[in-house]
Design an enzyme around this catalytic site. Sequence first.
Site, PDB file in Angstrom:
ATOM      1  N   ASP A  75       3.531  -4.565   1.713  1.00 40.28           N
ATOM      2  CA  ASP A  75       2.632  -5.641   1.294  1.00 40.28           C
ATOM      3  C   ASP A  75       1.197  -5.132   1.203  1.00 40.28           C
ATOM      4  OD1 ASP A  75       4.794  -7.549   1.445  1.00 40.28           O
ATOM      5  OD2 ASP A  75       4.554  -7.500   3.612  1.00 40.28           O
ATOM      6  N   HIS A  79       5.981 -11.588   7.113  1.00 42.27           N
ATOM      7  CA  HIS A  79       6.422 -10.982   5.861  1.00 42.27           C
ATOM      8  C   HIS A  79       7.194 -12.059   5.089  1.00 42.27           C
ATOM      9  CE1 HIS A  79       7.746  -7.961   3.035  1.00 42.27           C
ATOM     10  NE2 HIS A  79       9.010  -8.299   3.242  1.00 42.27           N
TER      11      HIS A  79
END
Length: 474
Positions: free
Chosen positions: A276, A304
């Site tokens: 990410d 996440h």
Amino acid sequence: MAVAEFLYSACSITATASTDRHYSSSSFLPSKAYGPSWSLRLLKSDPPGLQLTSSPRRQQACKLVCSAAPQQVEAPAPAASVAVSPSLNGKPKLESSECYGVFCLHYDFKTDGETRAWKKLIKVAVSGAAGMISNHLLFKIASGEVFGQDQPVALRLLGSERSFQALEGVAMELEDSLFPLLREVSVGIDPYEVFKEAEWALLIGAKPRGPGMERGDLLDINGKIFAKQGRALNAVASRNVKVIVVGNPCNTNTLICLKNAPNIPAKNFHALTRLDENRAKCQLALKAGVFYDKVSNMTIWGNHSTTQVPDFLNARILGLPVTEVITDTQWLEHEFTQKVQKRGGELIKKWGRSSAASTAVSIVDAIRSLVFPTPEGDWFSSAVYTNGNPYGIADDIVFSMPCRSKGYGDYELVEDVIIDDFLRQRIKKSEAELLAEKKCVAHLTGDIFRFKKCNLNGNGYCDLPGDTMLPGEQ
């Protein structure tokens, strides 16, 4: 009778081989007859090579003895049997989590200058080792790209009954790649065997979310996997093992794992949010018209999931605050986050498969950020245990936050960050989701009685705030 003796630094094994494949656990593959049994003897004083004899007799006795310091083992691991049988290329192989092929040979590190300059061998365990992510990752580890060109490694590969032959195929490819730093490879399906004395555990294997599956169901299914692996790490891994969880939902899977490993410091557990971070850096670089190495101080806060918070407020481009380089506030506050979240889904639309290669690269980045010192003034993202954090985030969850490292696998949380009302609001949303996930898995973390609420199956009470699975992971 065919006898195999293996003596090497970490383990001493004496096994009686048979024409049958035997396992001590019902979860192993069923017994199956093979050809003539083999005898293999490798001693430290022997010259490299194999001494093979065959015998028509069948013998079922088998004994495994492993030595470890008392302080490194919390509880005895389940007994395991070892069976030796011919492999496809005619060489003997072991059907437990023991050495594979050429990696059964002994190497004398004192024979040349290169090996004398190497560091002490480290043991790296990888679950889901036959999967696509591992197919990229293992060769990076073996090449020295991850831990350094002077760091020999031993790879311990964990799979399942169904993937065992694929594990052997991975080991064969590692053999054929001739990596000088790769000194040992073992394969197995029992975490109590594979995780023995592991100093790094990369937990990649997990069940993917299928059609119609609720996030709560996935938390329960994969949570049981990580509870078992946590118990195995607690029993047999190094007391200072570093654990990186990749299998989703990775934040709460990490919490389950660390709760089942009370003898390992909670600080040693990480959930992977580095992909990410890398995606966020890429989007900022594209928008600013610079190369991505000019982007620093990037933080992913939270889970996440779609509640993750890519932090543009504290990030920098060319050493300047992002908001001074990119003045489009609408893009930063809305489109930027969506682009990071949807990147995996867009990739699947283009390629028809998930982001295995870039995930492997992000695991490499995450490890190197812990093994080597963080560049002055910079930091990196990792989802870690929140107890004692300086940001006011709730304790006892695994939350992605900015970290710095001096190397050697340790880290500290960064305190000199700015959190305005906009950022705080988003962080709280991700925090609420992780607290809800924690209740879902209370039966796996030992908190079921503290919450005083469970469903009809006795599992944790699950009331998640909507579907927040990232596109591409459903």
